[in-house]
Design a protein around this motif. Structure first.
Motif: not given
Length: 219
Positions: A54-63, A139-153
């Motif tokens: 999930i963390f590798a995926y989120l690095e990809f998907a949030l970019e 400041e209103g822009s996405f950073t490409g990182r995730v906050v907290g626990e991914p909502c997965y499994q």
């Protein structure tokens, strides 16, 4: 108080919004098409097998959220809803939510897909609470990182428990959970009324072995 919980992708809508968003970005030429599509498909296959990092995926998907302006993202989000989500809308899902609402249940969607992609879908469904993977904003822009626990499994169980800690009136009440995916087995095992919805082969086998209901919301 009673809580009706739903997965979103391939449960309340007839497709996977996360994967479809990636395809949409490729079609709009906002990402490197061949490279992005290949990775998007590979991650989706991993998800279907229950083997997603999930963390590798989120690095990809949030970019892409970090690379595009908020104005661009908002325009794309509207087009995505109109052109993609409208095509996989399931009236039977709306009817099921309506039945729970008439019974006085609090309606929750809990999804691994990030909030930016799913929030307009959830708003259209008229859901009370959304628990989703949270992309970081500064400041209103996405950073490409995730906050907290991914909502997965098992992360869905963690996120639900966190929510219940702040909403204790629902802790001891009856709970339903509807899902299509073997990835949601941890949460399905935690509720009084687990329901498999158009399930994948592994979840169907689990549901049949455990005597859980299996339903379809497809036409």
């Amino acid at each position: 108080m009673q809580l009706a919980i739903f997965d979103l992708d391939n449960t309340l809508i007839g497709g996977d919004s996360d994967h479809a968003w990636g395809e949409f970005l490729v079609e709009r030429e906002h990402v490197d098409g061949e490279r992005y599509r290949s990775a998007n498909d590979r991650f989706y296959r991993d998800y279907q097998r229950g083997e997603l990092d999930i963390f590798a995926y989120l690095e990809f998907a949030l970019e892409p959220l970090a690379q595009l302006s908020r104005g661009q993202l908002n325009n794309l989000q509207r087009e995505f809803m109109q052109e993609v989500i409208s095509e996989i809308w399931l009236p039977k899902a709306e009817a099921l939510i309506g039945r729970h609402r008439r019974d006085g249940h609090h309606i929750m969607i809990i999804t691994a897909t990030n909030r930016f992609v799913v929030e307009p879908i959830v708003e259209l469904l008229g859901v009370d609470t959304l628990l989703a993977t949270e992309p970081e904003e500064l400041e209103g822009s996405f950073t490409g990182r995730v906050v907290g626990e991914p909502c997965y499994q098992g992360g869905k169980v963690v996120r639900l428990q966190q929510w219940l800690a702040h909403n204790p009136e629902y802790r001891d009440g009856e709970k339903w959970f509807y899902s299509d995916s073997i990835n949601d087995l941890p949460l399905l095992q935690q509720v009084q009324y687990p329901v498999a919805v158009d399930p994948d082969a592994r979840l169907r086998a689990e549901a049949e072995a455990r005597g859980w209901p299996v339903i379809s919301l497809r036409d």
